[in-house]
Motif scaffolding. Structure first.
Motif, short mmCIF file in Angstrom:
data_model
loop_
_atom_site.label_atom_id
_atom_site.label_comp_id
_atom_site.label_asym_id
_atom_site.label_seq_id
_atom_site.Cartn_x
_atom_site.Cartn_y
_atom_site.Cartn_z
N LEU A 57 30.97 30.67 -31.85
CA LEU A 57 30.22 31.59 -30.99
C LEU A 57 28.86 31.02 -30.63
CD1 LEU A 57 31.07 35.05 -32.59
CD2 LEU A 57 31.88 34.15 -30.41
N VAL A 58 28.21 30.39 -31.59
CA VAL A 58 26.92 29.74 -31.32
C VAL A 58 27.08 28.64 -30.28
CG1 VAL A 58 25.12 28.29 -32.34
CG2 VAL A 58 25.89 30.33 -33.54
N GLU A 59 28.20 27.93 -30.33
CA GLU A 59 28.47 26.87 -29.36
C GLU A 59 28.77 27.42 -27.97
OE1 GLU A 59 31.71 24.72 -30.97
OE2 GLU A 59 30.58 23.88 -32.65
N GLY A 60 29.03 28.72 -27.88
CA GLY A 60 29.33 29.32 -26.59
C GLY A 60 30.79 29.22 -26.20
N CYS A 61 31.67 28.98 -27.18
CA CYS A 61 33.11 28.85 -26.89
C CYS A 61 33.69 30.23 -26.55
CB CYS A 61 33.85 28.27 -28.08
SG CYS A 61 33.37 26.58 -28.49
N ALA A 62 34.59 30.24 -25.58
CA ALA A 62 35.29 31.47 -25.21
C ALA A 62 36.56 31.60 -26.03
CB ALA A 62 35.62 31.44 -23.72
N LEU A 63 36.81 32.79 -26.53
CA LEU A 63 38.00 33.04 -27.33
C LEU A 63 39.14 33.51 -26.43
CD1 LEU A 63 36.38 34.98 -30.33
CD2 LEU A 63 36.64 32.51 -30.02
N ASP A 64 40.38 33.08 -26.75
CA ASP A 64 41.53 33.55 -25.99
C ASP A 64 42.29 34.59 -26.82
OD1 ASP A 64 42.68 32.03 -27.94
OD2 ASP A 64 43.80 30.71 -26.59
#
Length: 737
Positions: free
Chosen positions: A576-583
């Motif tokens: 989440l800190v990295e800004g990754c989007a969850l699927d």
């Protein structure tokens, strides 16, 4: 005893300062000015001040005062001398002396003292005051001090002293060139109108450009169409501003219409206009308009510009107008100029794109081209359509003529390798090494091509050997070939070897493709080394590589299989800190993991976020979440999301709806429970007996659930802080609803 010479020395022949010569003020001289004056009313007179006063005392004259002011970089001292001179009974300050002092104050940003002196100058009604205002504004603008120039402009307008339109234009230009100062630009324009200063075409050009810069293109066009009402007529700069703005806003056709309007009005473009507009027209393939503009330019006496012709030749070649492009090359040659190398390359590329390889070879032969790059372009054209035999023959001809470099050999070797023709690639490489006319060595690009070739035919062991050999020679490989090698090694279950390649790439600071990283992470996790997989992913992301959802899901599943639920939260925080989007898959895995650990509040947060992002969970995840939340009397945490799911996609079954209604009633949310019942009835579903009894009021009076004590004993898990703040904020938002 020798007397000390005064610090301020007056030249015998002083130039008479008629007007403030703003051209003498430069950035270099302004840099010598010391910082804003300080209040030294009670401070003793300095030696410098005493020296200055001694110089002026018996021969005080405006010219002498100006010279003294200009001879010091200390603004505090200069202001003190200026004020001393103002107190002398037989001396009268002039607009020129005020102008010099105001300029020095402005260059150090002392707006307060500036305003005092500007108002004094106005109140004294000095001669040449309007000229002084003009020159001050010009001087500040030239020295990149538009704020100070605007201060002078404001006071001049308040005092009803009208400055010239050229001065206003200088101020407009200062704000327009800085960008982001449209409010100041509009203020100047409005003040001009109030003062009765008639705008000229330059004024309106600044206004139009300012409107274009803030995205108000329609207003800019309106101003353009109203120019004649203001007795102004557009020039080439007006059209240049609007054409560029229309092009930027993807209104290319309107930009061309405006250009044709300009040509119909027979407005002669400025030479800068061609350099600005021709590249734009070429980028939208409007070569006919470009040809017309170049003719106008040459008719006006302009020299043949190779830079502009280069754009046109590129455009013609891209639009299969090859013969026209060749004619331009002949025109350039006949004029005594040498065509640019990229012109030849564009034409050869154009021939190749339409399959005219014979014509391309003839073009290079007839032109006696000596640069290698156009020949390499033709060689690449052969390889792009898999005509490797002709490419091999042509490369041999190039080598015999001394027209090859290492890129020439690489083009053919890479083409052969991408087709899996590794044996032929080695033959070409051998000819490159033994060529008598060549001093080329096999570098990392060649090794990369060979690795790619072996990967194409599934010879991953051979590719790994080439990789290790390149490492031995410390050659730089391209990341694409290394990524292909990692993927291939993972396919044949050579996970340790693929990790070896991975750490080499990371050590070199190169990037890895997301597919290669995903394959590697899956292999590492399959071997039970989930923590190493997390480390490898972190290294890759830190290095700039992208991580896809498959990689994230693989790690989460690995942690779940190892019963590392707390590590799941830690990893979630990281991504989440990295800004990754969850699927969807990632969300479901996380919710499963949190439910198995009875971390229901965190599971509810993720579920709400999932539904908010329009993801639909699978039935297994939904059922597990509902059952666990109901057993903990926390189903109300997701009741809005459940309501959204049942209304939008009817995901909940009748059995699950009964469970939701029953649990919400037990938790005291009767209104929401009845809403769910209404939804059930609308769908034609019938509540079960237990739900019916509860709704009609015959439920257990104390409302106890047999599982309440069990879940109280579990206690609250306090690891929710590991979750990113974004998820907690979403939970608060849902609670407010």
């Amino acid at each position: 005893m020798t007397a000390k010479s005064p610090i301020f020395v007056i030249r015998r022949h002083l130039p008479i300062w008629v007007s403030l010569n703003y051209r003498s003020y430069t950035i270099a001289s302004a840099a010598l000015v010391q910082g804003p004056p300080k209040d030294d009313k009670d401070a003793p007179d300095s030696a410098e001040f005493v020296s200055a006063v001694q110089v002026l005392k018996n021969r005080l004259h405006p010219d002498r005062l100006v010279h003294v002011l200009d001879s010091t970089s200390d603004v505090t001292l200069a202001l003190k001398v200026f004020k001393w001179a103002s107190r002398q009974k037989r001396f009268q300050q002039t607009a020129e002396t005020y102008g010099h002092m105001i300029f020095k104050l402005g260059m150090v940003g002392d707006h307060e003292e500036m305003e005092v002196l500007l108002n004094e100058m106005v109140n004294l009604q000095l001669q040449n005051i309007e000229q002084t205002f003009d020159y001050l504004i010009h001087a500040f603008c030239k020295n990149y001090r538009p704020v100070e120039a605007l201060q002078v402009f404001k006071i001049s307008n308040l005092a009803k002293h009208r400055v010239s339109v050229s001065t206003c234009n200088a101020l407009l230009d200062a704000f327009a060139s800085q960008g982001g100062n449209f409010c100041s630009l509009m203020f100047v324009y409005k003040e001009m109108v109030k003062a009765g200063i008639l705008p000229d075409v330059e004024t309106l050009n600044h206004l139009i450009k300012g409107l274009c810069d803030i995205g108000c293109l329609d207003l800019a066009l309106t101003q353009f169409h109203r120019m004649d009402k203001k007795q102004c007529f557009p020039n080439s700069q007006t059209f240049e501003i609007l054409i560029k703005a229309l092009y930027t806003s993807e209104q290319a056709d309107k930009a061309v219409e405006l250009l044709n309007q300009m040509l119909d009005l027979q407005i002669s473009p400025h030479f800068d206009f061609y350099n600005s507009i021709i590249p734009l027209l070429c980028s939208i393939n409007r070569f006919k308009e470009v040809i017309k503009l170049l003719r106008i330019r040459e008719d006006a006496g302009g020299n043949l510009d190779l830079h502009l012709y280069s754009y046109l030749i590129n455009c013609l070649s891209a639009n299969q107008q090859i013969e026209s492009a060749v004619e331009l090359i002949r025109k350039i040659t006949n004029s005594g100029l040498a065509p640019l190398t990229n012109m030849y390359m564009d034409i050869v590329d154009g021939f190749c794109n339409i399959g005219k390889f014979t014509e391309a070879m003839s073009f290079l032969d007839e032109g006696r081209v000596l640069e290698i790059e156009p020949y390499n372009t033709l060689l690449k054209g052969f390889c792009d359509v898999s005509r490797y035999q002709e490419a091999t023959v042509y490369l041999k001809k190039m080598a015999e003529g001394g027209l090859t470099n290492v890129l020439s050999w690489y083009i053919l070797i890479k083409g052969l390798c991408e087709e899996g023709l590794v044996r032929k690639a080695f033959q070409v490489m051998g000819r490159m090494i033994i060529s008598s006319s060549s001093s080329f060595v096999v570098d990392g690009t060649i090794y990369s091509a060979i690795i790619t070739g072996y990967c194409k035919i599934g010879a991953y062991e051979n590719a790994l050997s080439i990789f290790r050999l390149s490492c031995l020679y410390d050659l730089s490989l391209d990341s694409e070939s290394c990524s292909q090698l990692i993927e291939g090694l993972c396919v044949v279950k050579k996970i340790q070897e693929s990790a070896e390649v991975f750490y080499h790439i990371i050590g070199k600071g190169d990037l890895l493709t997301s597919n290669a990283l995903s394959e590697l992470i899956q292999g590492i996790c399959h071997n039970g080394k989930v923590q190493e997989a997390i480390k490898m992913r972190s290294l890759a992301v830190f290095n700039g590589s992208s991580s896809n959802s498959v990689t994230i899901s693989t790690i989460l599943l690995g942690l779940l299989d190892l019963n590392k639920e707390k590590d799941i939260l830690t990893f979630l925080s990281q991504i989440l800190v990295e800004g990754c989007a969850l699927d969807v898959k990632t969300y479901c895995i996380l919710i499963h993991g949190l439910c198995s650990k009875f971390m229901m509040r965190e599971a509810a947060i993720l579920f709400n976020q999932m539904v908010h992002e329009s993801f639909i969970p699978n039935s297994e995840t939904l059922e597990l979440l509902v059952v666990r939340l109901a057993s903990c009397s926390q189903l109300h945490l997701v009741m809005h999301s459940l309501d959204s799911l049942i209304k939008k996609c009817g995901l909940l079954s009748p059995t699950m709806c009964n469970a939701v209604i029953y649990s919400l009633m037990k938790e005291g949310h009767k209104h929401e429970a009845r809403n769910f019942l209404d939804t059930m009835l609308d769908k034609g579903w019938v509540p079960d007996a237990e739900t019916h009894v509860l709704l009609v009021g015959n439920n257990n009076k104390d409302g106890r659930n047999e599982n309440d004590d069990v879940f109280k004993a579990l206690g609250d898990d306090k690891v929710s802080k590991i979750l990113a703040e974004g998820l907690e904020d979403f939970d608060n938002h849902m609670a407010l609803r």
